[in-house]
Design an enzyme around this catalytic site. Structure first.
Site, PDB file in Angstrom:
ATOM      1  N   CYS A 143      -4.063   7.703   3.076  1.00  0.00           N
ATOM      2  CA  CYS A 143      -3.407   8.501   2.035  1.00  0.00           C
ATOM      3  C   CYS A 143      -4.145   9.813   1.794  1.00  0.00           C
ATOM      4  O   CYS A 143      -3.538  10.857   1.649  1.00  0.00           O
ATOM      5  CB  CYS A 143      -3.400   7.745   0.701  1.00  0.00           C
ATOM      6  SG  CYS A 143      -2.912   6.036   0.819  1.00  0.00           S
ATOM      7  N   ASP A 144      -5.456   9.741   1.716  1.00  0.00           N
ATOM      8  CA  ASP A 144      -6.207  10.875   1.180  1.00  0.00           C
ATOM      9  C   ASP A 144      -7.058  11.623   2.203  1.00  0.00           C
ATOM     10  O   ASP A 144      -7.537  12.718   1.912  1.00  0.00           O
ATOM     11  CB  ASP A 144      -7.141  10.376   0.055  1.00  0.00           C
ATOM     12  CG  ASP A 144      -6.354   9.820  -1.124  1.00  0.00           C
ATOM     13  OD1 ASP A 144      -5.206  10.262  -1.315  1.00  0.00           O
ATOM     14  OD2 ASP A 144      -6.880   8.954  -1.840  1.00  0.00           O
ATOM     15  N   CYS A 147      -8.168   4.807  -0.067  1.00  0.00           N
ATOM     16  CA  CYS A 147      -7.112   4.848   0.946  1.00  0.00           C
ATOM     17  C   CYS A 147      -7.320   6.041   1.866  1.00  0.00           C
ATOM     18  O   CYS A 147      -6.982   7.177   1.514  1.00  0.00           O
ATOM     19  CB  CYS A 147      -5.737   4.908   0.270  1.00  0.00           C
ATOM     20  SG  CYS A 147      -4.386   4.858   1.464  1.00  0.00           S
TER      21      CYS A 147
HETATM   22  C1  LIG Z   1      -6.033   5.744  -4.685  1.00  0.00           C
HETATM   23  C2  LIG Z   1      -4.765   5.518  -3.917  1.00  0.00           C
HETATM   24  C3  LIG Z   1      -4.104   6.602  -3.375  1.00  0.00           C
HETATM   25  C4  LIG Z   1      -2.943   6.408  -2.664  1.00  0.00           C
HETATM   26  N1  LIG Z   1      -2.310   7.495  -2.140  1.00  0.00           N
HETATM   27  C5  LIG Z   1      -1.174   7.335  -1.434  1.00  0.00           C
HETATM   28  C6  LIG Z   1      -0.505   8.451  -0.855  1.00  0.00           C
HETATM   29  O1  LIG Z   1      -0.952   9.591  -0.979  1.00  0.00           O
HETATM   30  N2  LIG Z   1       0.626   8.212  -0.148  1.00  0.00           N
HETATM   31  C7  LIG Z   1       1.126   6.947   0.042  1.00  0.00           C
HETATM   32  O2  LIG Z   1       2.168   6.799   0.683  1.00  0.00           O
HETATM   33  N3  LIG Z   1       0.509   5.875  -0.485  1.00  0.00           N
HETATM   34  C8  LIG Z   1      -0.625   6.031  -1.210  1.00  0.00           C
HETATM   35  N4  LIG Z   1      -1.285   4.949  -1.714  1.00  0.00           N
HETATM   36  C9  LIG Z   1      -0.725   3.612  -1.455  1.00  0.00           C
HETATM   37  C10 LIG Z   1       0.453   3.376  -2.395  1.00  0.00           C
HETATM   38  O3  LIG Z   1       0.039   3.659  -3.711  1.00  0.00           O
HETATM   39  C11 LIG Z   1       0.936   1.937  -2.296  1.00  0.00           C
HETATM   40  O4  LIG Z   1       1.246   1.631  -0.960  1.00  0.00           O
HETATM   41  C12 LIG Z   1       2.178   1.743  -3.134  1.00  0.00           C
HETATM   42  O5  LIG Z   1       1.951   2.129  -4.471  1.00  0.00           O
HETATM   43  C13 LIG Z   1       2.641   0.297  -3.108  1.00  0.00           C
HETATM   44  O6  LIG Z   1       3.751   0.201  -3.928  1.00  0.00           O
HETATM   45  P1  LIG Z   1       4.229  -1.155  -4.553  1.00  0.00           P
HETATM   46  O7  LIG Z   1       5.473  -0.825  -5.295  1.00  0.00           O
HETATM   47  O8  LIG Z   1       4.297  -2.217  -3.541  1.00  0.00           O
HETATM   48  O9  LIG Z   1       3.096  -1.637  -5.561  1.00  0.00           O
HETATM   49  P2  LIG Z   1       2.176  -0.943  -6.656  1.00  0.00           P
HETATM   50  O10 LIG Z   1       2.215   0.527  -6.578  1.00  0.00           O
HETATM   51  O11 LIG Z   1       0.876  -1.631  -6.564  1.00  0.00           O
HETATM   52  O12 LIG Z   1       2.889  -1.359  -8.025  1.00  0.00           O
HETATM   53  C14 LIG Z   1       2.948  -2.668  -8.451  1.00  0.00           C
HETATM   54  C15 LIG Z   1       3.254  -2.701  -9.926  1.00  0.00           C
HETATM   55  O13 LIG Z   1       3.521  -4.035 -10.343  1.00  0.00           O
HETATM   56  C16 LIG Z   1       2.906  -4.263 -11.596  1.00  0.00           C
HETATM   57  N5  LIG Z   1       2.643  -5.690 -11.751  1.00  0.00           N
HETATM   58  C17 LIG Z   1       1.696  -6.446 -11.142  1.00  0.00           C
HETATM   59  N6  LIG Z   1       1.761  -7.712 -11.593  1.00  0.00           N
HETATM   60  C18 LIG Z   1       2.780  -7.747 -12.496  1.00  0.00           C
HETATM   61  C19 LIG Z   1       3.332  -8.784 -13.307  1.00  0.00           C
HETATM   62  N7  LIG Z   1       2.859 -10.035 -13.287  1.00  0.00           N
HETATM   63  N8  LIG Z   1       4.363  -8.472 -14.128  1.00  0.00           N
HETATM   64  C20 LIG Z   1       4.866  -7.199 -14.152  1.00  0.00           C
HETATM   65  N9  LIG Z   1       4.379  -6.192 -13.396  1.00  0.00           N
HETATM   66  C21 LIG Z   1       3.345  -6.469 -12.585  1.00  0.00           C
HETATM   67  C22 LIG Z   1       1.618  -3.450 -11.497  1.00  0.00           C
HETATM   68  O14 LIG Z   1       1.118  -3.176 -12.777  1.00  0.00           O
HETATM   69  C23 LIG Z   1       2.121  -2.211 -10.812  1.00  0.00           C
HETATM   70  O15 LIG Z   1       2.629  -1.308 -11.757  1.00  0.00           O
HETATM   71  C24 LIG Z   1      -2.431   5.104  -2.467  1.00  0.00           C
HETATM   72  C25 LIG Z   1      -3.087   4.006  -3.019  1.00  0.00           C
HETATM   73  C26 LIG Z   1      -4.244   4.201  -3.747  1.00  0.00           C
HETATM   74  C27 LIG Z   1      -4.945   3.020  -4.353  1.00  0.00           C
END
Ligand SMILES: Cc1cc2nc3c(=O)[nH]c(=O)nc-3n(C[C@H](O)[C@H](O)[C@H](O)COP(=O)(O)OP(=O)(O)OC[C@H]3O[C@@H](n4cnc5c(N)ncnc54)[C@H](O)[C@@H]3O)c2cc1C
Length: 317
Positions: A141-142, A138
């Protein structure tokens, strides 16, 4: 079968925020935080410092931020189940949500299962190697982290987001190299032109990074030219995977409308899906912003929409 006003599926910033709002609105939400699907807490569990989430001027680690969100959801009475949802039935109401162990009849459902950033299995780029020590997925992000500043940075990919990320990184790196295994980018013409004309961005065509090396952090990459098989070593301060995301929607098995990349379709400006009383928030419906704050914001929207819709139908108090 147990009954619930609201089942939230997923435990990243979107799911926990939805839970905080729904619990405070007395919906007594059930949240499936996942188990085999990935670390509870979502993508931020795989990162170190989060420097752009408002409210933490000194930054906060991803795992700590997610633990705070989880505790906040628990504080207001969310019931959290550490298991995956394997199946849903939206053709009947109340809906059926099946976890590996628990099953619910749900009046409403919020899907917050995120999208997984695709990574390539390159020696040196995996967990326990240089992942998060110069290797990430990302740029937004980083990219601004000190370790990437004024160093040569390598982006892997050839689509719009690869070009976008590479262009973004020119603000920080001494030079940015876009490593692409073909002789043409898939990115749109306008993006390509912008990239190809940028003085700090160079495309390395027909090539692949075959290993990432360093000491405590990334210091170099080896690149193989696929036409000549020649291998060269380059100084590197960072490697960014930009090879797409996979939205975690397989468990839906056709129950909701998805777009051509399998993201959940929502009505513009809302979290409403193709099914009444089923909402989607966070990265599972967003291939544009993909940030913790936007995920959290849409989690809040989904909970408010669910609460209003349930009240309007007289389903909850
Ligand atoms: C390496 C990295 C660094 C990042 N750094 C930043 C940063 O510094 N700042 C920033 O703003 N954003 C950052 N991001 C982006 C940020 O992490 C995402 O935009 C954010 O986490 C998305 O949130 P979400 O809740 O939609 O999903 P996610 O964080 O993807 O969480 C989804 C969750 O749902 C669970 N899940 C999936 N399928 C199922 C199922 N069938 N049943 C139950 N649970 C399930 C998964 O296990 C997971 O825990 C980064 C991303 C990455 C990969």
């Amino acid at each position: 079968m147990k009954k619930a006003n609201l089942v939230i599926i997923g435990s990243g910033p979107a799911g926990y925020t939805a839970a905080i709002y729904a619990a405070r609105a007395n919906l007594e939400p059930i949240l499936f935080e996942g188990f085999f699907s990935g670390p509870a807490g979502g993508q931020l569990m795989t990162t170190t410092e989060v420097e752009n989430y408002p409210g933490f001027p000194e930054g906060i680690t991803g795992p700590q931020l997610m633990e705070n969100c989880r505790n906040q959801a628990l504080r207001f009475g969310t019931q959290i189940l550490t298991e995956d949802v394997v199946d849903v039935e939206f053709s009947q109401h109340p809906f059926i949500v099946r976890g590996r162990e628990n099953e619910f009849q749900a009046a409403s459902v919020i899907i917050a299962t995120g999208a997984t950033a695709n990574r390539l299995n390159i020696p040196g780029g995996n967990d326990g190697e240089f992942w998060q020590k110069g290797v990430t997925a990302c740029a937004v992000c980083d990219g601004a982290m000190p370790i990437f500043r004024n160093r040569p940075l390598f982006v892997i990919g050839g689509g719009d987001s690869a070009v976008e990320e590479a262009t973004f990184l020119t603000k920080f790196g001494s030079m940015v190299y876009l490593v692409h295994r073909r002789d043409k980018l898939r990115a749109s013409k306008i993006m390509q032109q912008r990239a190809l004309e940028h003085p700090k961005l160079k495309v390395i065509w027909n090539s692949e990074i075959i290993s990432i090396e360093g000491d405590k952090v990334v210091q170099s990459v080896q690149i193989r030219n696929n036409l000549t098989q020649q291998i060269t070593t380059h100084e590197a301060g960072g490697v960014f995977f930009a090879v797409g995301h996979t939205p975690n929607t397989a468990f839906l098995k056709g129950q909701l409308e998805l777009d051509d990349k399998a993201y959940i379709k929502v009505q513009p400006g809302t979290c409403r899906t193709s099914k009444d009383l089923v909402f989607a928030c966070g990265d599972v419906q967003d291939h544009v912003y993909r940030q913790a704050i936007t995920a959290a914001g849409s989690g809040c929207m989904a909970a408010i929409e669910a609460e209003r819709e349930l009240s309007a139908r007289g389903i909850t108090a």
